[in-house]
Scaffold this motif. Structure first.
Motif, PDB file in Angstrom:
ATOM      1  N   GLU A  49       0.821  -1.207   0.000  1.00 21.73           N
ATOM      2  CA  GLU A  49       0.000   0.000   0.000  1.00 21.73           C
ATOM      3  C   GLU A  49       0.861   1.266   0.000  1.00 21.73           C
ATOM      4  N   ILE A  50       2.049   1.202   0.599  1.00 19.13           N
ATOM      5  CA  ILE A  50       2.960   2.345   0.546  1.00 19.13           C
ATOM      6  C   ILE A  50       3.583   2.455  -0.840  1.00 19.13           C
ATOM      7  N   VAL A  51       3.940   1.321  -1.432  1.00 19.34           N
ATOM      8  CA  VAL A  51       4.462   1.324  -2.797  1.00 19.34           C
ATOM      9  C   VAL A  51       3.426   1.915  -3.755  1.00 19.34           C
ATOM     10  N   ASP A  52       2.174   1.510  -3.601  1.00 22.15           N
ATOM     11  CA  ASP A  52       1.105   2.053  -4.455  1.00 22.15           C
ATOM     12  C   ASP A  52       0.938   3.559  -4.233  1.00 22.15           C
ATOM     13  N   GLU A  53       1.107   4.014  -2.991  1.00 17.45           N
ATOM     14  CA  GLU A  53       1.031   5.455  -2.719  1.00 17.45           C
ATOM     15  C   GLU A  53       2.157   6.188  -3.433  1.00 17.45           C
ATOM     16  N   ALA A  54       3.350   5.600  -3.438  1.00 16.12           N
ATOM     17  CA  ALA A  54       4.480   6.207  -4.140  1.00 16.12           C
ATOM     18  C   ALA A  54       4.194   6.318  -5.636  1.00 16.12           C
ATOM     19  N   VAL A  55       3.546   5.304  -6.197  1.00 20.24           N
ATOM     20  CA  VAL A  55       3.180   5.333  -7.618  1.00 20.24           C
ATOM     21  C   VAL A  55       2.196   6.471  -7.879  1.00 20.24           C
ATOM     22  N   ARG A  56       1.146   6.559  -7.050  1.00 19.63           N
ATOM     23  CA  ARG A  56       0.138   7.612  -7.249  1.00 19.63           C
ATOM     24  C   ARG A  56       0.746   9.004  -7.101  1.00 19.63           C
ATOM     25  N   LEU A  57       1.712   9.116  -6.190  1.00 18.27           N
ATOM     26  CA  LEU A  57       2.345  10.406  -5.925  1.00 18.27           C
ATOM     27  C   LEU A  57       3.286  10.815  -7.060  1.00 18.27           C
ATOM     28  N   GLY A  58       3.736   9.843  -7.839  1.00 20.07           N
ATOM     29  CA  GLY A  58       4.734  10.137  -8.860  1.00 20.07           C
ATOM     30  C   GLY A  58       6.126  10.247  -8.281  1.00 20.07           C
ATOM     31  N   ALA A  59       6.365   9.529  -7.163  1.00 17.69           N
ATOM     32  CA  ALA A  59       7.675   9.578  -6.519  1.00 17.69           C
ATOM     33  C   ALA A  59       8.706   8.832  -7.356  1.00 17.69           C
ATOM     34  N   ASN A  60       9.944   9.290  -7.278  1.00 19.30           N
ATOM     35  CA  ASN A  60      11.066   8.599  -7.915  1.00 19.30           C
ATOM     36  C   ASN A  60      11.875   7.805  -6.900  1.00 19.30           C
ATOM     37  N   LEU A  61      11.662   8.097  -5.614  1.00 21.32           N
ATOM     38  CA  LEU A  61      12.407   7.441  -4.548  1.00 21.32           C
ATOM     39  C   LEU A  61      11.500   7.249  -3.343  1.00 21.32           C
ATOM     40  N   VAL A 258       9.496  16.649  -1.170  1.00 23.63           N
ATOM     41  CA  VAL A 258       9.650  15.584  -0.179  1.00 23.63           C
ATOM     42  C   VAL A 258       8.342  15.416   0.587  1.00 23.63           C
ATOM     43  N   HIS A 259       7.858  14.190   0.667  1.00 17.79           N
ATOM     44  CA  HIS A 259       6.571  13.890   1.285  1.00 17.79           C
ATOM     45  C   HIS A 259       6.735  12.830   2.375  1.00 17.79           C
ATOM     46  N   VAL A 260       5.797  12.827   3.312  1.00 19.80           N
ATOM     47  CA  VAL A 260       5.735  11.807   4.368  1.00 19.80           C
ATOM     48  C   VAL A 260       4.385  11.109   4.277  1.00 19.80           C
ATOM     49  N   SER A 261       4.393   9.795   4.190  1.00 19.84           N
ATOM     50  CA  SER A 261       3.133   9.056   4.161  1.00 19.84           C
ATOM     51  C   SER A 261       2.468   9.100   5.533  1.00 19.84           C
ATOM     52  N   THR A 262       1.190   9.389   5.547  1.00 22.64           N
ATOM     53  CA  THR A 262       0.421   9.353   6.798  1.00 22.64           C
ATOM     54  C   THR A 262      -0.433   8.095   6.883  1.00 22.64           C
ATOM     55  N   ARG A 263      -0.233   7.201   5.940  1.00 19.94           N
ATOM     56  CA  ARG A 263      -0.995   5.943   5.933  1.00 19.94           C
ATOM     57  C   ARG A 263      -0.539   5.076   7.103  1.00 19.94           C
ATOM     58  N   VAL A 264      -1.487   4.613   7.913  1.00 22.88           N
ATOM     59  CA  VAL A 264      -1.158   3.775   9.071  1.00 22.88           C
ATOM     60  C   VAL A 264      -0.917   2.345   8.589  1.00 22.88           C
ATOM     61  N   THR A 265       0.321   1.872   8.733  1.00 23.63           N
ATOM     62  CA  THR A 265       0.642   0.508   8.322  1.00 23.63           C
ATOM     63  C   THR A 265       0.914  -0.394   9.511  1.00 23.63           C
ATOM     64  N   ASP A 266       0.531   0.053  10.702  1.00 24.14           N
ATOM     65  CA  ASP A 266       0.558  -0.848  11.848  1.00 24.14           C
ATOM     66  C   ASP A 266      -0.362  -2.029  11.524  1.00 24.14           C
ATOM     67  N   PRO A 267       0.092  -3.281  11.725  1.00 26.62           N
ATOM     68  CA  PRO A 267      -0.716  -4.422  11.279  1.00 26.62           C
ATOM     69  C   PRO A 267      -1.987  -4.651  12.081  1.00 26.62           C
ATOM     70  N   TRP A 268      -2.056  -4.117  13.313  1.00 23.64           N
ATOM     71  CA  TRP A 268      -3.272  -4.296  14.117  1.00 23.64           C
ATOM     72  C   TRP A 268      -4.313  -3.279  13.679  1.00 23.64           C
ATOM     73  N   THR A 269      -5.532  -3.757  13.416  1.00 20.27           N
ATOM     74  CA  THR A 269      -6.546  -2.885  12.814  1.00 20.27           C
ATOM     75  C   THR A 269      -7.690  -2.502  13.742  1.00 20.27           C
ATOM     76  N   SER A 270      -7.853  -3.202  14.861  1.00 18.74           N
ATOM     77  CA  SER A 270      -8.917  -2.822  15.786  1.00 18.74           C
ATOM     78  C   SER A 270      -8.573  -3.328  17.182  1.00 18.74           C
TER      79      SER A 270
END
Length: 294
Positions: A49-61, A258-270
Motif C-alpha cells: 500500500e505504501i508502494v502504491d502510494e508512491a506510484v500515485r504520488l509520482g515519486a522517484n524514490l 519531499v513527502h511523508v506518508s500518513t498511511r497507518v501501516t501498523d498491522p493491528w486494525t482494531s
C-alpha cells in the motif's frame, strides 16, 4: 534535478550504512543510480500500500525505515508479496532505500524524533555509541519531562501526541507516580531494561513489550512502562528525515518535493475493550475424573 546516486550519497551521510547492526539490511534495494529524482516519499514500512502510494504520488524514490528483505531472499517473483512490491517499484521507475538501525543510533535519530513528538528534552543516549567521541549517538534517549507530571498524565500525553493506532498506549505502573526522567526507544525495546534502570528513569516508553520481560522488570524495580505500537514510535522519524532531506535539497538547489506518508501501516486494525471483568475469586468449574470440566 539530482541523480539518485547524489541523493543516496546525502542519505548515507545522514545515516552511514556501516553504523547499522551486522544483522541488518540497509541501503538501496532497487533503483538506477543515474535516474533523476524529483519527488521522494518517506514511510515506515515498504508494504504494497505504501508502494502504491508512491506510484500515485509520482515519486522517484521511496525511503523506508524497515527493510524489505531483512533475512535475505532467493527470489523477487511477483508471486510473492515482497516480490510484487519490487516489480511495482521497478515498473514505475521508483527506487527503494532503507535506513534502519543506522537511523536508530544517528544524531538525530529515531528516538530523538520520538522524544520530540512527546515534547521531551533529550539529555543523552540511553546506550551510547562507543565510537562517538561527543557521546551524542546511540540507541534510545534519556529525557526530561518539564514540568514533572503523574504517570497517568504522561500516558495521556503519549496517547494524544503519537499517531493513533488500534493498540493505543498500554501502561504498567502506579498512575499517580511522579514522572521526571523518561527513557524512550523507538521500535522493540524490551532488551534495554537494565540500561533504563541504570539511567534512573521513572518511566520507559517503547514498543513490542512482552509479558515475561515486563513482569520481571516490574518485579525488579518501580520503573513504570508505556507500551506503544511499534509503527507509532517510529513514524515521527519520517517527518524528521524528510525535514533533513528538505534542508539538503535547499542547500544544493535540488528543488526536491519531499513527502511523508500518513498511511497507518501498523498491522493491528482494531481493539476490543473488555465488556466486564471476572471477579478475582471466580469459582472454578469442577473437574470430572478425566480432568475435563463438567
Amino acid at each position: 534535478m539530482p541523480r539518485l546516486s547524489e541523493v543516496i550519497a546525502a542519505l548515507d551521510a545522514l545515516w552511514p550504512p556501516e553504523r547499522a547492526e551486522s544483522w541488518d539490511a540497509v541501503g538501496t534495494v532497487c533503483g538506477d543510480p543515474d535516474a533523476e529524482v524529483a519527488r521522494v516519499l518517506f514511510a515506515v514500512d515498504p508494504v504494497q500500500e505504501i508502494v502504491d502510494e508512491a506510484v500515485r504520488l509520482g515519486a522517484n524514490l521511496l525511503v523506508t525505515h524497515h527493510p524489505l528483505y531483512l533475512r535475505g531472499t532467493t527470489t523477487v517473483s511477483a508471486g510473492t508479496f515482497k516480490g510484487r512490491a519490487v516489480h511495482t517499484l521497478i515498473k514505475n521507475d521508483i527506487a527503494l532505500h532503507v535506513a534502519h538501525t543506522n537511523a536508530d543510533t544517528a544524531d538525530p535519530g529515531v528516538s530523538d524524533a520520538l522524544a520530540g513528538a512527546l515534547g521531551l528534552k533529550v539529555t543523552g543516549p540511553l546506550v551510547p555509541d562507543p565510537t562517538d567521541p561527543e557521546g551524542r549517538r546511540g540507541l534510545g534517549r534519556i529525557c526530561e519531562l518539564d514540568p514533572p507530571a503523574t504517570l497517568r498524565h504522561f500516558a495521556a500525553r503519549a496517547a494524544a501526541r503519537l499517531p493513533a493506532t488500534a493498540q493505543g498506549i498500554r501502561v504498567a505502573g502506579d498512575p499517580d507516580a511522579i514522572v521526571r526522567t523518561v527513557a524512550v526507544s523507538g521500535g522493540s525495546g524490551d532488551g534495554l531494561f537494565a540500561d533504563v534502570r541504570a539511567a534512573g528513569a521513572d518511566v520507559y516508553l517503547t514498543a513490542d513489550l512482552r509479558h515475561h520481560p515486563v513482569s520481571e522488570a516490574r518485579a525488579e524495580s518501580p520503573l513504570a512502562l508505556l507500551d506503544a505500537a511499534h509503527w507509532a514510535t517510529e513514524w515521527p522519524w519520517c517527518e524528521l528525515a524528510a525535514a533533513q532531506l528538505d534542508e539538503i535539497s535547499d542547500r544544493n538547489g535540488w528543488d526536491l518535493r519531499v513527502h511523508v506518508s500518513t498511511r497507518v501501516t501498523d498491522p493491528w486494525t482494531s481493539h476490543q475493550a473488555p465488556s466486564s471483568a471476572l471477579p478475582t475469586s471466580a469459582p472454578r468449574a469442577p473437574l470430572d475424573p478425566s480432568g475435563a470440566p463438567n
